[in-house]
Design a protein around this motif. Structure first.
Motif, PDB file in Angstrom:
ATOM      1  N   VAL A   1       0.861  -1.182   0.000  1.00  0.00           N
ATOM      2  CA  VAL A   1       0.000   0.000   0.000  1.00  0.00           C
ATOM      3  C   VAL A   1       0.897   1.231   0.000  1.00  0.00           C
ATOM      4  O   VAL A   1       1.613   1.496   0.969  1.00  0.00           O
ATOM      5  N   ASP A   2       0.854   1.960  -1.103  1.00  0.00           N
ATOM      6  CA  ASP A   2       1.675   3.154  -1.287  1.00  0.00           C
ATOM      7  C   ASP A   2       0.772   4.370  -1.082  1.00  0.00           C
ATOM      8  O   ASP A   2      -0.010   4.734  -1.947  1.00  0.00           O
ATOM      9  N   GLY A   3       0.882   4.975   0.104  1.00  0.00           N
ATOM     10  CA  GLY A   3       0.029   6.111   0.456  1.00  0.00           C
ATOM     11  C   GLY A   3      -0.736   5.856   1.739  1.00  0.00           C
ATOM     12  O   GLY A   3      -1.937   6.130   1.814  1.00  0.00           O
ATOM     13  N   MET A   4      -0.037   5.345   2.748  1.00  0.00           N
ATOM     14  CA  MET A   4      -0.697   5.011   4.008  1.00  0.00           C
ATOM     15  C   MET A   4      -1.266   6.246   4.694  1.00  0.00           C
ATOM     16  O   MET A   4      -2.292   6.179   5.372  1.00  0.00           O
ATOM     17  N   SER A   5      -0.614   7.404   4.520  1.00  0.00           N
ATOM     18  CA  SER A   5      -1.137   8.628   5.140  1.00  0.00           C
ATOM     19  C   SER A   5      -2.513   8.967   4.590  1.00  0.00           C
ATOM     20  O   SER A   5      -3.377   9.475   5.318  1.00  0.00           O
ATOM     21  N   THR A   6      -2.741   8.689   3.307  1.00  0.00           N
ATOM     22  CA  THR A   6      -4.055   8.911   2.707  1.00  0.00           C
ATOM     23  C   THR A   6      -5.084   7.942   3.277  1.00  0.00           C
ATOM     24  O   THR A   6      -6.223   8.315   3.579  1.00  0.00           O
ATOM     25  N   LEU A   7      -4.671   6.675   3.455  1.00  0.00           N
ATOM     26  CA  LEU A   7      -5.587   5.667   3.986  1.00  0.00           C
ATOM     27  C   LEU A   7      -6.038   6.021   5.400  1.00  0.00           C
ATOM     28  O   LEU A   7      -7.188   5.752   5.776  1.00  0.00           O
TER      29      LEU A   7
ATOM     30  N   SER B   1      -1.031 -10.925   7.955  1.00  0.00           N
ATOM     31  CA  SER B   1       0.179 -10.377   8.576  1.00  0.00           C
ATOM     32  C   SER B   1       0.536  -9.005   8.020  1.00  0.00           C
ATOM     33  O   SER B   1       0.119  -8.619   6.922  1.00  0.00           O
ATOM     34  N   VAL B   2       1.318  -8.284   8.844  1.00  0.00           N
ATOM     35  CA  VAL B   2       1.977  -7.051   8.422  1.00  0.00           C
ATOM     36  C   VAL B   2       3.437  -7.409   8.211  1.00  0.00           C
ATOM     37  O   VAL B   2       4.093  -7.951   9.102  1.00  0.00           O
TER      38      VAL B   2
ATOM     39  N   SER C   1      -1.628  -2.125  16.269  1.00  0.00           N
ATOM     40  CA  SER C   1      -1.997  -0.753  16.635  1.00  0.00           C
ATOM     41  C   SER C   1      -1.459   0.207  15.589  1.00  0.00           C
ATOM     42  O   SER C   1      -0.411  -0.031  14.972  1.00  0.00           O
ATOM     43  N   GLN C   2      -2.174   1.290  15.381  1.00  0.00           N
ATOM     44  CA  GLN C   2      -1.728   2.272  14.391  1.00  0.00           C
ATOM     45  C   GLN C   2      -0.398   2.895  14.804  1.00  0.00           C
ATOM     46  O   GLN C   2       0.421   3.243  13.953  1.00  0.00           O
ATOM     47  N   GLU C   3      -0.175   2.995  16.101  1.00  0.00           N
ATOM     48  CA  GLU C   3       1.084   3.564  16.566  1.00  0.00           C
ATOM     49  C   GLU C   3       2.263   2.663  16.207  1.00  0.00           C
ATOM     50  O   GLU C   3       3.292   3.122  15.688  1.00  0.00           O
ATOM     51  N   MET C   4       2.140   1.347  16.456  1.00  0.00           N
ATOM     52  CA  MET C   4       3.202   0.410  16.085  1.00  0.00           C
ATOM     53  C   MET C   4       3.375   0.347  14.572  1.00  0.00           C
ATOM     54  O   MET C   4       4.494   0.246  14.066  1.00  0.00           O
ATOM     55  N   LEU C   5       2.260   0.416  13.858  1.00  0.00           N
ATOM     56  CA  LEU C   5       2.327   0.400  12.395  1.00  0.00           C
ATOM     57  C   LEU C   5       3.161   1.581  11.897  1.00  0.00           C
ATOM     58  O   LEU C   5       4.044   1.418  11.039  1.00  0.00           O
ATOM     59  N   LYS C   6       2.902   2.766  12.423  1.00  0.00           N
ATOM     60  CA  LYS C   6       3.643   3.957  12.004  1.00  0.00           C
ATOM     61  C   LYS C   6       5.115   3.854  12.381  1.00  0.00           C
ATOM     62  O   LYS C   6       5.997   4.205  11.587  1.00  0.00           O
ATOM     63  N   GLN C   7       5.409   3.367  13.567  1.00  0.00           N
ATOM     64  CA  GLN C   7       6.785   3.353  14.062  1.00  0.00           C
ATOM     65  C   GLN C   7       7.651   2.291  13.392  1.00  0.00           C
ATOM     66  O   GLN C   7       8.821   2.538  13.081  1.00  0.00           O
ATOM     67  N   ASN C   8       7.093   1.102  13.147  1.00  0.00           N
ATOM     68  CA  ASN C   8       7.930  -0.034  12.746  1.00  0.00           C
ATOM     69  C   ASN C   8       7.670  -0.589  11.345  1.00  0.00           C
ATOM     70  O   ASN C   8       8.498  -1.340  10.825  1.00  0.00           O
ATOM     71  N   PHE C   9       6.539  -0.246  10.718  1.00  0.00           N
ATOM     72  CA  PHE C   9       6.182  -0.945   9.489  1.00  0.00           C
ATOM     73  C   PHE C   9       5.898  -0.025   8.294  1.00  0.00           C
ATOM     74  O   PHE C   9       5.783  -0.522   7.176  1.00  0.00           O
ATOM     75  N   ILE C  10       5.762   1.269   8.526  1.00  0.00           N
ATOM     76  CA  ILE C  10       5.557   2.198   7.414  1.00  0.00           C
ATOM     77  C   ILE C  10       6.886   2.836   7.045  1.00  0.00           C
ATOM     78  O   ILE C  10       7.536   3.467   7.889  1.00  0.00           O
ATOM     79  N   VAL C  11       7.292   2.646   5.803  1.00  0.00           N
ATOM     80  CA  VAL C  11       8.551   3.197   5.297  1.00  0.00           C
ATOM     81  C   VAL C  11       8.236   4.003   4.042  1.00  0.00           C
ATOM     82  O   VAL C  11       7.685   3.461   3.080  1.00  0.00           O
ATOM     83  N   ASN C  12       8.587   5.286   4.070  1.00  0.00           N
ATOM     84  CA  ASN C  12       8.314   6.168   2.925  1.00  0.00           C
ATOM     85  C   ASN C  12       6.844   6.126   2.524  1.00  0.00           C
ATOM     86  O   ASN C  12       6.504   6.068   1.343  1.00  0.00           O
ATOM     87  N   ASP C  13       5.989   6.138   3.550  1.00  0.00           N
ATOM     88  CA  ASP C  13       4.524   6.147   3.374  1.00  0.00           C
ATOM     89  C   ASP C  13       4.000   4.851   2.753  1.00  0.00           C
ATOM     90  O   ASP C  13       2.889   4.816   2.231  1.00  0.00           O
TER      91      ASP C  13
ATOM     92  N   ALA D   1       3.377   0.512   3.280  1.00  0.00           N
ATOM     93  CA  ALA D   1       3.305  -0.639   4.179  1.00  0.00           C
ATOM     94  C   ALA D   1       2.922  -1.870   3.373  1.00  0.00           C
ATOM     95  O   ALA D   1       2.274  -1.762   2.327  1.00  0.00           O
ATOM     96  N   VAL D   2       3.335  -3.039   3.867  1.00  0.00           N
ATOM     97  CA  VAL D   2       3.098  -4.292   3.146  1.00  0.00           C
ATOM     98  C   VAL D   2       2.286  -5.234   4.029  1.00  0.00           C
ATOM     99  O   VAL D   2       2.607  -5.446   5.199  1.00  0.00           O
ATOM    100  N   PHE D   3       1.232  -5.807   3.446  1.00  0.00           N
ATOM    101  CA  PHE D   3       0.355  -6.733   4.151  1.00  0.00           C
ATOM    102  C   PHE D   3       0.280  -8.037   3.355  1.00  0.00           C
ATOM    103  O   PHE D   3       0.480  -8.050   2.143  1.00  0.00           O
ATOM    104  N   CYS D   4      -0.007  -9.125   4.047  1.00  0.00           N
ATOM    105  CA  CYS D   4      -0.020 -10.431   3.384  1.00  0.00           C
ATOM    106  C   CYS D   4      -1.169 -11.290   3.903  1.00  0.00           C
ATOM    107  O   CYS D   4      -1.463 -11.301   5.103  1.00  0.00           O
ATOM    108  N   ALA D   5      -1.793 -11.990   2.973  1.00  0.00           N
ATOM    109  CA  ALA D   5      -2.763 -13.042   3.304  1.00  0.00           C
ATOM    110  C   ALA D   5      -2.215 -14.343   2.743  1.00  0.00           C
ATOM    111  O   ALA D   5      -1.909 -14.427   1.551  1.00  0.00           O
ATOM    112  N   GLU D   6      -2.077 -15.353   3.584  1.00  0.00           N
ATOM    113  CA  GLU D   6      -1.541 -16.647   3.162  1.00  0.00           C
ATOM    114  C   GLU D   6      -2.531 -17.749   3.540  1.00  0.00           C
ATOM    115  O   GLU D   6      -2.908 -17.881   4.706  1.00  0.00           O
ATOM    116  N   ILE D   7      -2.955 -18.511   2.542  1.00  0.00           N
ATOM    117  CA  ILE D   7      -3.873 -19.635   2.777  1.00  0.00           C
ATOM    118  C   ILE D   7      -3.023 -20.875   3.014  1.00  0.00           C
ATOM    119  O   ILE D   7      -2.237 -21.276   2.148  1.00  0.00           O
ATOM    120  N   THR D   8      -3.143 -21.495   4.176  1.00  0.00           N
ATOM    121  CA  THR D   8      -2.268 -22.623   4.519  1.00  0.00           C
ATOM    122  C   THR D   8      -2.948 -23.980   4.381  1.00  0.00           C
ATOM    123  O   THR D   8      -2.277 -25.010   4.374  1.00  0.00           O
TER     124      THR D   8
END
Length: 606
Positions: free
Chosen positions: A23-29, A87-88, A119-131, A133-140
């Motif tokens: 997702v390119d544009g997390m600030s917009t989301l 997952s994030v 949490s949105q706070e952890m997402l901003k601090q550790n997982f958003i880079v240059n606005d 973020a990457v998310f994944c759905a895996e069917i096991t």
């Protein structure tokens, strides 16, 4: 993190049956414009899914949901029990945030997920880079029940990745208003506005003054259409949140309905059959229709582009045809792939230009050695496609077919028009086609295991060759024919195209022709150069010449020659006809045997 690094991520973690969404544009989301983002459809274990992230369900948290979206899951008599991970994904090498779930999807519950994924706070601090973020759905794991039949042997599917670019729509460019005068004089069923541009795409409105489908006769129907992209950027789809409206020309108390839709090459319009009741439209106090004029509009609130990347897909085969002009103009009108493996079985696919005028057709053929005879059946879901080389949307047809001994090939007529193929998919005389096996179930015989493993995707280059008329024929004169004592005799080698060839003749027959026919074969010998060629396909005629009236005995044939292979006929010409003087085949104990090449193509794996 781009799609290339996403592909590396999939390869490193071997994420079959997964879909990554950048997702390119997390600030917009995370602002008021949009509160959720949904992936495009993806395949896993032979079924279609999508997943979404939300930032508005629980305060200060991001939620994620998995939704089953497969066409087989219609009505009420189905259930799919699925284990999956949402997952994030870290872009910095830290640990991913991951939750695992098991859920039974059915007609009443098509979505399931995690309310507090991060949490949105952890997402901003550790997982958003240059606005981003990457998310994944895996069917096991998947066990499905369709029509009271339990299926638990779905084949895995190679992971995919998608970039979603979220865009703020400029307020100055977010609205379009269409003024329609002489509204009551419209006689056609529907009327369209001129095109306008918003974001990366052109759009237009379509209005049915007397209604469409369930709105016919009682409502004004209104739709938004997506037209061409402004540029040739590699965009698969575009999602939009917007308002459709009919303006109140007196009090600005407009009639508005909010809508959202993902516009693809197939789903290009979205709106409402019953947008505004005709009674309300014609009511003077509402101000919608004044002096027989109406104002219809759209306002975009939010927009996002989707670009999906298919990773060297398991159970798929790409065919790059280098020389489309030759394929479309010469004697040859079809091109067949080399054999490829998918879901543990052997397949090939063919493109053809002649069954339907001005259209290209495609065929998938099942040709595995495990299923000789007549007592077998294989159900298969597959996709045949024309692949864009410029980043445009691919042309795809998703099909289901039961292959058996009498129907070993499935046909898709009119895959694409030749005009569209030339305009949008042929680049430097090259075009790319793909066959992907999505799922396989063995129906009969039941004593064979119904589990087929995945096979690594493959690709080949096919180069059609124009055969010079001056170099397309070879004639072999044989004298003292009756004195031949050996079983077979061969001509000297000759060159045509990229390869050397020779003819082999059995004067008293071979196998089925032994004692009753002359047998004749064409042999492929060495290649002229050391180019990396796996095989040569040829369409050609084998002939015995009539030395009196040119009424030659000829048989047309086609074959793919690999290393030192031959192709021909055990029963090419009956000995009785050969020796009949009036036929002119054998004169003064001499015979002329020949071959004429009609078309040729080289093949190599990429």
């Amino acid at each position: 993190m781009g799609l290339t690094s996403l592909e590396d991520n999939i390869k490193y973690k071997k994420r079959n049956n997964s879909h990554l969404m950048l997702v390119d544009g997390m600030s917009t989301l995370m602002t008021k414009s949009a509160k959720n983002c949904q992936s495009m459809d993806f395949h896993a274990f032979g079924l279609k899914w999508k997943f979404s992230i939300h930032v508005d369900l629980v305060k200060d948290y991001l939620s994620a949901f998995l939704t089953i979206a497969d066409e087989k899951c219609t009505g009420s008599n189905w259930r799919v029990t699925c284990s999956f991970k949402l997952s994030v994904v870290s872009q910095t090498g830290a640990l991913d945030i991951c939750t695992e779930s098991v859920f039974s999807f059915d007609s009443n519950n098509v979505s399931w997920g995690v309310i507090k994924l991060i949490s949105q706070e952890m997402l901003k601090q550790n997982f958003i880079v240059n606005d981003k973020a990457v998310f994944c759905a895996e069917i096991t794991g998947v066990t499905a029940l369709f029509l009271n039949v339990i299926i638990n042997t779905f084949s895995p599917t190679m992971g995919t990745a998608e970039r979603v670019k979220l865009m703020k729509v400029s307020r100055n460019n977010s609205r379009f208003t269409w003024k329609i005068t002489q509204f009551s004089s419209f006689s056609g069923e529907s009327h369209s506005s001129y095109e306008f541009t918003c974001g990366p795409r052109r759009w237009y409105l379509e209005m049915y003054p007397k209604g469409y489908l369930e709105g016919k006769g009682n409502s004004l129907s209104l739709f938004l259409h997506a037209s061409d992209f402004v540029s040739k950027a590699p965009v698969e789809a575009i999602s939009a949140i917007y308002k459709l409206r009919v303006l109140d020309q007196h009090k600005r108390n407009h009639h508005e309905i909010d809508a959202s839709h993902r516009f693809t090459s197939i789903n290009t319009r979205w709106g409402f059959n019953k947008f505004l009741e005709l009674e309300e439209l014609h009511k003077a106090s509402n101000g919608f229709l004044v002096n027989d004029a109406i104002y219809i509009g759209v306002e975009f609130k939010f927009m996002s582009t989707h670009n999906i990347k298919y990773m060297k897909r398991n159970n798929s085969h790409f065919m790059l045809v280098d020389g489309m002009s030759t394929l479309m103009t010469e004697n040859v009108k079809n091109c067949e792939s080399m054999d490829f493996r998918a879901c543990g079985l052997k397949w090939k696919f063919t493109i053809r230009f002649d069954p339907v005028k001005d259209y290209l057709s495609a065929f998938l053929t099942m040709g595995d050695e495990k299923f000789p005879g007549s007592k077998w059946a294989i159900w298969c879901r597959f996709e045949l496609s024309v692949v864009s080389q410029t980043g445009a949307i691919n042309i795809r047809i998703d099909s289901m077919f039961t292959f058996n001994s009498t129907n070993a090939s499935s046909e898709v007529i009119s895959l694409i028009s030749q005009e569209m193929l030339k305009q949008k998919f042929i680049v430097n005389d090259k075009a790319v086609f793909c066959a992907e096996i999505i799922g396989v179930i063995q129906i009969f015989p039941k004593d064979v295991i119904n589990r087929f493993g995945p096979a690594m995707g493959t690709a080949e280059r096919v180069k059609p060759i124009k055969v010079s008329r001056n170099n397309s024929r070879f004639t072999w004169k044989i004298t003292q024919f009756s004195s031949f004592s050996g079983e077979s005799h061969s001509s000297y080698e000759f060159t045509c195209g990229p390869r050397r060839w020779y003819l082999e003749m059995y004067p008293k027959g071979y196998l089925k022709g032994k004692g009753n026919s002359l047998s004749l074969f064409l042999h492929a010998s060495d290649f002229v150069s050391k180019a990396p060629v796996e095989a040569t396909s040829a369409i050609y005629k084998l002939r015995v010449l009539n030395q009196h009236k040119r009424n030659h005995h000829e048989i047309n044939t086609a074959h793919r020659f690999t290393s030192n292979t031959r192709w021909g006929f055990d029963k090419f010409l009956e000995l009785e006809k050969l020796h009949k003087a009036s036929n002119g085949f054998l004169v003064n104990d001499a015979i002329y045997i020949g071959v004429e090449f009609l078309s040729m193509a080289t093949r190599e794996y990429l």
